[in-house]
Scaffold this motif. Structure first.
Motif, PDB file in Angstrom:
ATOM      1  N   VAL A 165      42.397 -13.420 -10.560  1.00 39.39           N
ATOM      2  CA  VAL A 165      43.075 -14.574  -9.975  1.00 39.39           C
ATOM      3  C   VAL A 165      42.080 -15.712  -9.808  1.00 39.39           C
ATOM      4  O   VAL A 165      40.866 -15.500  -9.836  1.00 39.39           O
ATOM      5  CB  VAL A 165      43.708 -14.220  -8.606  1.00 39.39           C
ATOM      6  N   LEU A 166      42.625 -16.918  -9.640  1.00 41.37           N
ATOM      7  CA  LEU A 166      41.782 -18.083  -9.361  1.00 41.37           C
ATOM      8  C   LEU A 166      41.760 -18.326  -7.860  1.00 41.37           C
ATOM      9  O   LEU A 166      42.813 -18.328  -7.212  1.00 41.37           O
ATOM     10  CB  LEU A 166      42.321 -19.317 -10.082  1.00 41.37           C
ATOM     11  N   GLY A 225      49.449 -21.793 -15.198  1.00 35.84           N
ATOM     12  CA  GLY A 225      49.123 -21.673 -16.610  1.00 35.84           C
ATOM     13  C   GLY A 225      47.620 -21.632 -16.847  1.00 35.84           C
ATOM     14  O   GLY A 225      46.905 -20.813 -16.259  1.00 35.84           O
ATOM     15  N   ASP A 226      47.144 -22.547 -17.697  1.00 33.42           N
ATOM     16  CA  ASP A 226      45.716 -22.590 -18.032  1.00 33.42           C
ATOM     17  C   ASP A 226      44.936 -23.521 -17.109  1.00 33.42           C
ATOM     18  O   ASP A 226      43.739 -23.760 -17.338  1.00 33.42           O
ATOM     19  CB  ASP A 226      45.533 -23.044 -19.487  1.00 33.42           C
ATOM     20  N   LYS A 265      55.485 -16.278  -9.007  1.00 31.29           N
ATOM     21  CA  LYS A 265      55.988 -15.473 -10.105  1.00 31.29           C
ATOM     22  C   LYS A 265      54.873 -15.028 -11.046  1.00 31.29           C
ATOM     23  O   LYS A 265      54.900 -13.894 -11.568  1.00 31.29           O
ATOM     24  CB  LYS A 265      57.051 -16.263 -10.881  1.00 31.29           C
ATOM     25  N   ASP A 266      53.885 -15.883 -11.275  1.00 31.80           N
ATOM     26  CA  ASP A 266      52.826 -15.518 -12.214  1.00 31.80           C
ATOM     27  C   ASP A 266      52.003 -14.337 -11.702  1.00 31.80           C
ATOM     28  O   ASP A 266      51.506 -13.527 -12.484  1.00 31.80           O
ATOM     29  CB  ASP A 266      51.928 -16.712 -12.548  1.00 31.80           C
ATOM     30  N   PHE A 267      51.870 -14.220 -10.386  1.00 32.93           N
ATOM     31  CA  PHE A 267      51.150 -13.085  -9.808  1.00 32.93           C
ATOM     32  C   PHE A 267      51.945 -11.794 -10.027  1.00 32.93           C
ATOM     33  O   PHE A 267      51.394 -10.761 -10.408  1.00 32.93           O
ATOM     34  CB  PHE A 267      50.906 -13.322  -8.317  1.00 32.93           C
ATOM     35  N   GLN A 306      54.123 -23.945  -5.773  1.00 32.03           N
ATOM     36  CA  GLN A 306      53.927 -24.310  -7.180  1.00 32.03           C
ATOM     37  C   GLN A 306      52.826 -25.350  -7.352  1.00 32.03           C
ATOM     38  O   GLN A 306      52.055 -25.295  -8.319  1.00 32.03           O
ATOM     39  CB  GLN A 306      55.241 -24.852  -7.762  1.00 32.03           C
ATOM     40  N   GLN A 307      52.749 -26.288  -6.425  1.00 28.98           N
ATOM     41  CA  GLN A 307      51.848 -27.435  -6.589  1.00 28.98           C
ATOM     42  C   GLN A 307      50.434 -27.189  -6.066  1.00 28.98           C
ATOM     43  O   GLN A 307      49.490 -27.819  -6.541  1.00 28.98           O
ATOM     44  CB  GLN A 307      52.443 -28.651  -5.856  1.00 28.98           C
TER      45      GLN A 307
END
Length: 410
Positions: free
Chosen positions: A365-366, A211-212, A335-337, A205-206
């Motif tokens: 993706v970033l 998000g943005d 989860k965002d992926f 997560q970190q």
């Protein structure tokens, strides 16, 4: 012909100083079932006294994830149904799960006992009796004794049908203490494993933008600047080669967690239909693989085993630079992926969903520089190796316990 230790009713391994034969007894004479009460909660309670239900009792543990509560005044009114640390309980409805009894010890909470859950009352040593119920032969005997109901319901009369063999109280205590120490060690290693998994989840997560955001909150020293937007099609190429199973390319069942399977561990492939002319898909080490039918349950990740062939239902991708496929493998744990992938899912029925390869490669993706990608990959590789080592240690301890249960009991 029976072996000598069986004729004398003595176990294969026992503590020094004990030589007497064990005694055959009915299980109901040493363990009694005290059934719970049918409570009326008077509406849902968010606080109060915990209410122990069948759903809270699992194999060897109490799971309070979904806690139910009764009004506090129930504690005074139903004294005989109180439970506390050190009490043992068993689920009476569907009491067997994967060849083990749903029996557990309460360690850190007080609760009131619901119906179809029994408090276990031991005539002799509780620690020994608890382990006796976890022995495979005892589980099989109880399973066979359960009345023909649907769902299966264990009763006190069923206990009367089961015979067991037990030693003196003094030897019971020794055995109970031994297995309590072993259980504590297993619990300690399970907590360590859970801690590593939680640590990894936290860093996932970190150490990636959320998000943005255009850069992560936690970063290695020396790396600055925003991460760059890229399509997966710039990083990965579809591998769609038809291949036959061979000695160099064995048939592999892909499970998503393949990245943490110890090297050399074999897969159970007995369920796969094989044929001389059957075509599969080729896959190589560090390929990124997914099946769109089971994204939420783990059919997504990296090939960590090497050369293989797999079912053509899977989508397979590779990169000319291993760093990029490994980095996408890390992204796939977020989860965002998964949500980005599900956005492209087509079909209306479970089992018929599909994410076309061309759509998957459109996902944006970033990503950081290759140098920063490699630092992140190495960091998570180290955590995965610790998780794998801890998993292997925990498995070894559990296998050791099973072996002792077989050799220290009759």
């Amino acid at each position: 012909m029976m072996t000598e230790h069986r004729q004398k009713l003595v176990p294969e391994i026992r503590f020094k100083g004990f030589t007497n034969a064990w005694e055959q007894r009915r299980l109901s004479t040493i363990i009694h079932l005290f059934n719970g009460n049918s409570f009326s909660s008077k509406g849902a309670q968010v606080t109060g006294i915990r209410w122990l239900k069948i759903s809270n009792v699992s194999v060897g543990k109490i799971d309070w994830t979904e806690s139910s509560y009764l009004p506090k005044e129930f504690w005074d009114h139903f004294e005989s149904y109180r439970l506390g640390p050190g009490d043992y309980v068993m689920a009476l409805t569907r009491p067997v799960l994967k060849n083990e009894l749903k029996v557990a010890r309460i360690n850190d909470s007080h609760a009131l006992l619901n119906q179809r859950v029994a408090k276990l009352m031991f005539e002799q040593d509780a620690g020994f009796g608890f382990q006796l119920l976890r022995k495979r032969d005892t589980v099989d005997a109880i399973t066979n004794a359960i009345s023909g109901t649907d769902p299966p319901n264990l009763s006190a009369k069923d206990f009367e049908k089961v015979s067991v063999v037990i030693p003196s109280i003094e030897e019971q205590k020794k055995i109970g203490e031994f297995f309590e120490s072993l259980d504590n060690l297993i619990t300690l290693h399970k907590r360590k494993l859970d801690g590593l998994v939680t640590l990894k989840d936290g860093f996932l997560q970190q150490m990636f933008p959320a998000g943005d955001e255009v850069m992560p909150r936690v970063r290695f020293a020396g790396f600055t600047g925003n991460w760059e937007e890229r399509r997966l099609g710039e990083m990965l190429t579809e591998r769609n080669e038809q291949f036959e199973e061979s000695e160099d390319y064995p048939l592999m069942s892909f499970v998503g967690n393949v990245g943490v399977v110890p090297k050399g561990e074999q897969y159970d492939r007995s369920f796969l239909v094989k044929g001389d002319d059957k075509k599969y898909k080729k896959t190589e080490l560090n390929d990124f693989i997914y099946s769109s039918n089971n994204l939420e349950t783990g059919s997504i990740g990296l090939n960590r085993t090497g050369k293989a062939v797999i079912s053509p239902v899977y989508s397979i991708f590779y990169s000319s630079n291993d760093s990029e496929s490994l980095f996408v493998g890390l992204l796939s744990k977020r989860k965002d992926f998964i949500n980005k992938m599900i956005h492209y899912r087509q079909g209306v029925m479970y089992g018929q969903w599909r994410i076309h390869e061309r759509d998957f490669l459109k996902i944006i993706v970033l990503t950081p520089t290759i140098s920063e990608q490699n630092r992140i990959i190495d960091f998570f590789k180290n955590i995965d190796e610790q998780i794998a080592a801890q998993t292997a240690k925990l498995k070894q301890l559990r296998q050791l316990k099973v072996a002792y249960l077989q050799r220290m009991f009759i």
